[in-house]
Design a protein around this motif. Structure first.
Motif, PDB file in Angstrom:
ATOM      1  N   HIS A  34       0.858  -1.182   0.000  1.00 57.22           N
ATOM      2  CA  HIS A  34       0.000   0.000   0.000  1.00 57.22           C
ATOM      3  C   HIS A  34       0.897   1.236   0.000  1.00 57.22           C
ATOM      4  O   HIS A  34       2.072   1.176   0.372  1.00 57.22           O
TER       5      HIS A  34
ATOM      6  N   ASN B  78      -7.819   5.115   8.713  1.00 58.30           N
ATOM      7  CA  ASN B  78      -7.706   3.828   8.029  1.00 58.30           C
ATOM      8  C   ASN B  78      -6.777   2.916   8.823  1.00 58.30           C
ATOM      9  O   ASN B  78      -5.738   3.355   9.321  1.00 58.30           O
TER      10      ASN B  78
ATOM     11  N   ILE C 123      -4.694  -0.629   8.219  1.00 61.27           N
ATOM     12  CA  ILE C 123      -4.272  -1.503   7.117  1.00 61.27           C
ATOM     13  C   ILE C 123      -3.311  -2.561   7.640  1.00 61.27           C
ATOM     14  O   ILE C 123      -2.392  -2.258   8.409  1.00 61.27           O
TER      15      ILE C 123
ATOM     16  N   ALA D 175      -2.375  -4.273  12.488  1.00 58.31           N
ATOM     17  CA  ALA D 175      -2.790  -3.149  11.641  1.00 58.31           C
ATOM     18  C   ALA D 175      -1.997  -1.881  11.948  1.00 58.31           C
ATOM     19  O   ALA D 175      -1.648  -1.611  13.098  1.00 58.31           O
TER      20      ALA D 175
ATOM     21  N   LEU E  42      -4.194   0.526  -2.343  1.00 52.73           N
ATOM     22  CA  LEU E  42      -4.112  -0.714  -1.575  1.00 52.73           C
ATOM     23  C   LEU E  42      -4.017  -1.900  -2.518  1.00 52.73           C
ATOM     24  O   LEU E  42      -4.772  -1.994  -3.486  1.00 52.73           O
TER      25      LEU E  42
ATOM     26  N   CYS F  48      -3.828  -7.132   1.314  1.00 56.89           N
ATOM     27  CA  CYS F  48      -4.124  -6.294   2.485  1.00 56.89           C
ATOM     28  C   CYS F  48      -5.585  -6.443   2.905  1.00 56.89           C
ATOM     29  O   CYS F  48      -6.448  -6.700   2.073  1.00 56.89           O
TER      30      CYS F  48
ATOM     31  N   HIS G 230      -8.267  -3.841   5.049  1.00 57.84           N
ATOM     32  CA  HIS G 230      -8.340  -2.491   5.570  1.00 57.84           C
ATOM     33  C   HIS G 230      -9.645  -2.291   6.326  1.00 57.84           C
ATOM     34  O   HIS G 230     -10.642  -2.984   6.103  1.00 57.84           O
TER      35      HIS G 230
ATOM     36  N   ARG H  61     -11.822   0.993   8.929  1.00 54.77           N
ATOM     37  CA  ARG H  61     -11.935   2.434   9.183  1.00 54.77           C
ATOM     38  C   ARG H  61     -12.604   2.648  10.531  1.00 54.77           C
ATOM     39  O   ARG H  61     -13.626   2.020  10.835  1.00 54.77           O
TER      40      ARG H  61
END
Length: 297
Positions: free
Chosen positions: A54, A161, A163, A241, A254, A259, A261, A263
């Protein structure tokens, strides 16, 4: 520098992507690829070779004044300029072929912002509920994106975010859990209406690389062992993360198969200044550039 001066000039004249046939948008943004700055091209190479899973481009040159963040869905399609969409299209076509899902949006570029009444929903237009760890299109029957692109128009300081790389996730898993995640013992919701699921694994190998297809909101185990494996997976995702804050005029790329992800939750104000993201999907398979996919009947 993100683009050369000539590239910046071209981006100020990008045609609309919000039309039935977006060939002109695709052609003009493809031409802009040649005018990306050398450092931008280097980052794209690292994304395509897998050196990066990413990357967030910041300080992307947007000169137009953006309208207020919409409050209803779908958003209005008319704009005096399409610079943000042009940057998305340019980077997307440097990585592969742009495509979309008709279930999300009828166009190649979709919008994410909080919508009144959906604050606690499991969709990407929620706000007060955390959006769980996922890879986009993980249950789609035709094609899963290789890359997801998210361009931030407006940010919210509480919306962050999260990730994590699949290679870091599996390092935290017991062997039996990793073995289980390779088995087709998980139900992935394909659609809510009509109700439809597909049974398949979460982990696989694709082109010699470990790949993940998962959505915390829509995947469930079929027995005690697979349900326990999901608990381990969710814990490992949280533990590994990394936070990435959105910034206005930033583009997050991304690798969607390597990955997951998520939020964090935030509180919308509905005053025209809420978080607003524009996104698209990219495939490296030989599909027609600009395809809008639909689910099989």
């Amino acid at each position: 520098m993100f683009v050369t001066p000539l590239g910046r000039k071209q981006l100020s004249r990008i045609p609309t992507p919000y039309c039935a046939q977006a060939e002109e948008f695709l052609e003009q943004t493809r031409l802009c690829c040649a005018h990306l700055a050398p450092e931008t091209k280097t980052i794209i190479r690292k994304l395509t070779t897998g050196a990066y899973t990413h990357y967030q481009f910041t300080g992307v040159p947007i000169t137009k004044k953006m309208p207020p963040t919409p409050e209803t869905y779908p958003p209005p399609e008319h704009s005096p300029s399409y610079q943000a969409e042009g940057i998305i299209g340019c980077i997307a076509q440097s990585l592969g072929r742009m495509f979309g899902y008709r279930e999300n949006c009828q166009h190649l570029i979709y919008d994410i912002y909080p919508v009144r009444g959906y604050e606690q929903s499991g969709s990407f237009i929620n706000s007060r509920k955390m959006l769980g760890f996922h890879s986009d299109g993980s249950a789609h029957t035709k094609l899963i994106p290789d890359y997801t692109l998210l361009f931030c128009i407006r940010s919210d300081p509480n919306s962050i975010n999260l990730i994590t790389d699949v290679k870091n996730i599996v390092k935290q898993l017991p062997k039996w859990v990793m073995d289980e995640l390779f088995e087709p013992n998980f139900l992935h919701i394909v659609s809510q209406n009509p109700p439809r699921t597909i049974r398949k694994p979460i982990l696989s190998h694709e082109d010699g690389e470990l790949s993940i297809a998962y959505d915390d909101e829509t995947v469930s185990g079929t027995d005690a062992r697979s349900k326990n494996a999901l608990e381990f997976l969710n814990q490992a995702s949280e533990q590994t993360a990394s936070p990435i804050k959105n910034h206005p005029n930033s583009l997050l790329v991304l690798n969607n198969k390597r990955c997951l992800h998520a939020r964090t939750a935030f509180t919308p104000k509905y005053n025209g200044e809420d978080r607003w993201i524009k996104g698209t999907y990219v495939s490296c398979t030989p599909i027609k550039n600009g395809t809008i996919l639909t689910l099989d009947p």
